[in-house]
Design an enzyme around this catalytic site. Structure first.
Site: not given
Ligand SMILES: Cc1ncc(COP(=O)(O)O)c(C=O)c1O
Length: 439
Positions: A261, A295-296, A365
């Site tokens: 996030g 989890e970026p 369109c």
């Molecule tokens: C479960 C989960 N992890 C990680 C992410 C990655 O988020 P971001 O790209 O904002 O770091 C998302 C994206 O929405 C997600 O749903």
């Protein structure tokens, strides 16, 4: 609400460029990504085309990793494949030592195809089918982040059938407002994601009685494009509290997956600082004794990508329109989230001339096929090239072939050179796999 936190006037072309060290404007060669002229790429591979900077992605991965190292916080980074699932990019992050976070079996198989070991993959998402779970478990997936009581039962049944034990984490919905766009917030009680905090202890206990699962800990993901550490602090504090409560009740809690996030600067807003983020994580998790995972996605790939396009024509109809050969089917974010993307001319001469407002649109369109409204841009003639900035995350992955538009080429810039990583789709490939009954 747009997915951007800015209120002031648009940054001018010079400011856009100055805020992006990965871009340079050369007097002769024009706009360059990591020193490579975008004109050379467009000459060879045409437009529209996705262009990604490998050096930028590596540097951003290193910045995140080093921010945690500086805080003495061991962090296991799982790249969120959904942000940009290109095999070349997955391979790049694998080389940096990342695992992967996936939300479908397609993403899981992509990640393994790129050489990421199944045990370094986390499977998130609110609905995983039995068939998907079976494939992932048979391959030895590292962790499944579970979003409901029903899913715990389902995973246990599938795993028991296969004779394996699934390592799961319970995704807790912390009910915090991440202050981001409604379409990308996931941590509010009203959202479909995760398990309410009050239901976690009972589910933890229930899981302990099931043969096919072993609960390793708590997971969380509160949304995307988050620009402040505060919602995270609130959410992680709730997660830490949960870890303590579960342990007090006699449960084993080994991992805490803090999600992704981290927001980036699209307009003139500063992106979330990895150092501030890492410092906050240290404060909130200090002494907790858990393995930390994250989890970026967007943070790692967003600023590294460009959608390179050409002006098809200029239209004067009360106001000035620039019609590009790229459209909302390639980059959906403006239409979907009212997202703002910087647009730079590729030619140096255009970059240095006076600007006036123009609506930058695609040829599709749909009235929503607008990249920018009243954007200050120089007079760009047909054939002039432009770069739509910060398009490396949630760009190509969200694209479609709407209006029978073949998918663009993709190019990876690395160490002063560039290589094609996706061929431009041939038009006949658009009807590949289609069957006309009786024909
Ligand atoms: C479960 C989960 N992890 C990680 C992410 C990655 O988020 P971001 O790209 O904002 O770091 C998302 C994206 O929405 C997600 O749903």
């Amino acid at each position: 609400m747009a997915d951007m936190a800015f209120t002031g006037p648009d940054p001018d072309l010079q400011d856009l460029l100055a805020a992006r060290p990965q871009l340079q404007m050369h007097a002769q060669d024009g706009l360059c990504l990591e020193g490579v002229p975008l004109n050379a790429i467009a000459d060879k591979h045409g437009t529209p085309a996705w262009v990604y900077g490998a050096g930028t992605m590596r540097a951003r991965y290193a910045a995140l990793r080093d921010a945690f190292a500086a805080e003495n916080v061991p962090m296991h980074i799982h790249y969120a494949v959904k942000a940009n699932d290109h095999l070349a990019i997955l391979n790049l992050f694998r080389e940096q030592g990342a695992g992967a976070d996936v939300v479908s079996i397609g993403e899981f198989l992509r990640a393994t195809k790129a050489g990421i070991a199944a045990q370094h993959i986390v499977y998130s998402g609110v609905g995983k089918s039995e068939a998907e779970l079976e494939t992932a478990l048979a391959a030895g997936i590292g962790q499944i982040n579970v979003e409901s009581a029903e899913e715990v039962e389902m995973i246990s049944a599938v795993a028991a059938r296969l004779g394996v034990v699934a390592h799961i984490a319970l995704r807790m919905n912390p009910d915090v407002d991440a202050g981001t766009h409604a379409k990308i917030t996931t941590g509010l009680a009203e959202n479909k994601f995760g398990i309410a905090a009050e239901d976690i202890p009972a589910l933890y206990a229930r899981a302990a009685s099931l043969p096919g699962v072993r609960v390793a800990g708590i997971a969380m993901h509160i949304g995307s494009q988050i620009l402040s550490t505060e919602p995270y602090r609130l959410a992680y504090a709730k997660a830490a509290e949960m870890v303590r409560a579960l342990r007090a009740a006699g449960h084993n809690v080994e991992v805490m997956d803090i999600g992704g996030g981290l927001g980036i600067g699209y307009h003139d807003e500063p992106g979330l600082s990895p150092s501030a983020f890492a410092a906050m994580v240290r404060q909130v998790t200090q002494g907790l004794g858990v393995k930390l995972m994250m989890e970026p996605g967007r943070y790692l790939t967003g600023p590294a990508g460009i959608l390179l396009a050409s002006v098809i024509l200029r239209k004067q109809a009360g106001k000035r329109f620039l019609v590009l050969d790229a459209a909302m089917n390639e980059l959906m974010r403006p239409a979907m989230y009212e997202a703002w993307h910087g647009i730079l001319p590729v030619d140096a001469s255009a970059f240095h001339t006076a600007t006036s407002p123009a609506d930058v649109v695609g040829p599709i369109c749909e009235s929503a096929d607008i990249f920018a409204k009243d954007r200050a841009l120089p007079d760009l003639r047909p054939g002039a090239r432009v770069a739509l900035l910060d398009a490396g995350a949630y760009g190509a992955v969200m694209s479609s072939a709407y209006n029978a538009r073949p998918r663009p080429a993709a190019v990876l810039v690395d160490q002063g050179g560039f290589e094609l990583i996706t061929k431009r789709q041939e038009i006949p490939a658009l009807w590949d796999g289609e069957i006309v009954p009786g024909a």
